[in-house]
Scaffold this motif. Structure first.
Motif, PDB file in Angstrom:
ATOM      1  N   GLU A 134       0.803  -1.219   0.000  1.00 47.76           N
ATOM      2  CA  GLU A 134       0.000   0.000   0.000  1.00 47.76           C
ATOM      3  C   GLU A 134       0.845   1.283   0.000  1.00 47.76           C
ATOM      4  N   ARG A 137       2.859   1.874  -3.287  1.00 51.14           N
ATOM      5  CA  ARG A 137       2.086   1.523  -4.482  1.00 51.14           C
ATOM      6  C   ARG A 137       2.494   2.317  -5.721  1.00 51.14           C
ATOM      7  N   HIS A 138       2.883   3.586  -5.543  1.00 46.50           N
ATOM      8  CA  HIS A 138       3.197   4.458  -6.679  1.00 46.50           C
ATOM      9  C   HIS A 138       4.510   4.102  -7.368  1.00 46.50           C
ATOM     10  N   ASN A 148      -6.382  -3.144 -18.092  1.00 52.74           N
ATOM     11  CA  ASN A 148      -5.822  -1.792 -18.001  1.00 52.74           C
ATOM     12  C   ASN A 148      -4.297  -1.773 -18.057  1.00 52.74           C
ATOM     13  N   ASN A 162       0.956  10.494 -13.167  1.00 51.94           N
ATOM     14  CA  ASN A 162       0.620  10.343 -11.751  1.00 51.94           C
ATOM     15  C   ASN A 162       1.264  11.438 -10.907  1.00 51.94           C
ATOM     16  N   GLU A 228      -6.617  -8.487  -2.570  1.00 51.22           N
ATOM     17  CA  GLU A 228      -6.787  -7.049  -2.343  1.00 51.22           C
ATOM     18  C   GLU A 228      -5.461  -6.312  -2.188  1.00 51.22           C
ATOM     19  N   ARG A 229      -4.421  -7.022  -1.768  1.00 56.82           N
ATOM     20  CA  ARG A 229      -3.110  -6.384  -1.592  1.00 56.82           C
ATOM     21  C   ARG A 229      -2.446  -6.026  -2.918  1.00 56.82           C
ATOM     22  N   GLN A 231      -4.372  -4.958  -5.591  1.00 55.56           N
ATOM     23  CA  GLN A 231      -5.288  -4.108  -6.343  1.00 55.56           C
ATOM     24  C   GLN A 231      -4.746  -2.680  -6.443  1.00 55.56           C
ATOM     25  N   GLY A 232      -4.968  -2.052  -7.581  1.00 54.60           N
ATOM     26  CA  GLY A 232      -4.543  -0.670  -7.770  1.00 54.60           C
ATOM     27  C   GLY A 232      -3.107  -0.501  -8.229  1.00 54.60           C
ATOM     28  N   LEU A 233      -2.377  -1.613  -8.360  1.00 55.28           N
ATOM     29  CA  LEU A 233      -0.999  -1.517  -8.846  1.00 55.28           C
ATOM     30  C   LEU A 233      -0.984  -1.313 -10.361  1.00 55.28           C
ATOM     31  N   GLU A 235      -0.282  -2.222 -13.901  1.00 57.39           N
ATOM     32  CA  GLU A 235      -0.112  -3.525 -14.548  1.00 57.39           C
ATOM     33  C   GLU A 235       0.599  -3.346 -15.889  1.00 57.39           C
TER      34      GLU A 235
END
Length: 307
Positions: A134, A137-138, A148, A162, A228-229, A231-233, A235
């Motif tokens: 988390e 993540r960036h 995506n 970003n 869930e860990r 998610q949002g990375l 790809e």
């Protein structure tokens, strides 16, 4: 019956000539096996240490004592007949986490090759025991062909967007409801420091620090990719390349790469597309074990008359 010295010498010379012929034959087989494959132009360290280990057979792992060939896939170390100082070490431009499916057979996985050859930059986790990404993540990406996902060449553009988004959001927080009276801009030392800080942040945040690879069959991937860990990375999808792996996933095309191939090809593309440097074999030794085993299996199939 007794043998005179000349007869003995003739036999010894014959045996020596036979051994030399076998060595030459094996060398020619190795060369021919690599021809017409993506592995033929790799700049690899000498295979001599692996060839010696192959002749001596299985050996003990120096940590757990298990009998293995070349390396222990449980402890991630070479066996006793493969001195670690004779194994090449590869320095990577970023860190790599490999998340291994618990049902993936250790002895059949090529993920261990990455840990053996780039021990300072590679970490292997067995799902579900994985880190929480988390906070970072960036600066982390996941290699996975999702809806995506972006290509390697678009990484910089994506990270720059970003950074700009984060900077703009920060500026919005400082806005006031009071009317703003425009005055002449006088740059202070604090302004220059802030400008330099933003510039440095922009350059730091447009470089990936870590990449995650999933080590499993395609059918087993869904359980990990939906965690869930992860998610949002960001790809990333790799270019289409043909695998040289000798254990094909049943019913899947030959563009499904083994883990070590995926890592290698990503790094080659990253070196050229993101770091903007010419590639001169920097990461070829990641395929040190893979290419040797490919050659052994290819030769064995040729000897058995198989394709």
């Amino acid at each position: 019956m007794s043998l005179n010295p000349s007869t003995f010498l003739n036999q010894e010379s014959h045996q020596k000539l036979k051994r030399n012929f076998e060595c030459l034959k094996n060398s020619q087989q190795t060369t021919s096996s690599l021809q017409d494959s993506p592995l033929q132009n790799l700049q690899l360290a000498s295979w001599e240490v692996l060839e010696k280990a192959q002749k001596s057979g299985r050996s003990k792992c120096p940590r757990c004592g298990s009998s293995r060939m070349f390396y222990c896939y449980s402890c991630y170390v070479p066996v006793e007949t493969v001195p670690i100082k004779e194994i090449p070490v590869v320095k990577l431009p970023l860190k790599i986490d490999i998340i291994k499916h618990p049902n993936e057979t250790d002895g059949k996985s090529t993920a261990v090759h990455a840990k053996l050859l780039a021990p300072e930059d590679v970490t292997i986790y067995t799902y579900p025991c994985i880190p929480d990404y988390e906070e970072k993540r960036h600066e982390i990406a996941l290699i996975f062909p999702g809806p995506n996902s972006i290509s390697v060449k678009d990484i910089i553009l994506h990270l720059e967007k970003n950074v700009e988004k984060n900077i703009n959001c920060g500026n919005d927080d400082d806005s006031s409801s009071e009317p703003f009276i425009k005055k002449a801009k006088i740059e202070t030392k604090e302004d220059r420091n802030l400008s330099e800080y933003k510039s440095n942040s922009r350059s730091e945040d447009t470089v990936l620090k870590k990449v995650i690879f999933i080590d499993s069959t395609w059918n087993q991937t869904n359980k990990i990719i939906t965690d869930e860990r992860l998610q949002g990375l960001l790809e990333i999808e790799l270019k289409t390349r043909k695998t040289c792996f000798w254990r094909h996933q049943k019913g899947k095309p030959d563009t499904y790469l083994s883990t070590i191939e995926a890592i290698y090809y990503f790094l080659v593309d990253y070196h050229q597309e993101v770091l903007k440097e010419s590639y001169k074999g920097h990461y070829d030794n990641l395929l040190f074990f893979f290419s040797f085993m490919y050659t052994l299996i290819k030769n064995a199939k040729n000897s058995a008359g198989k394709e």
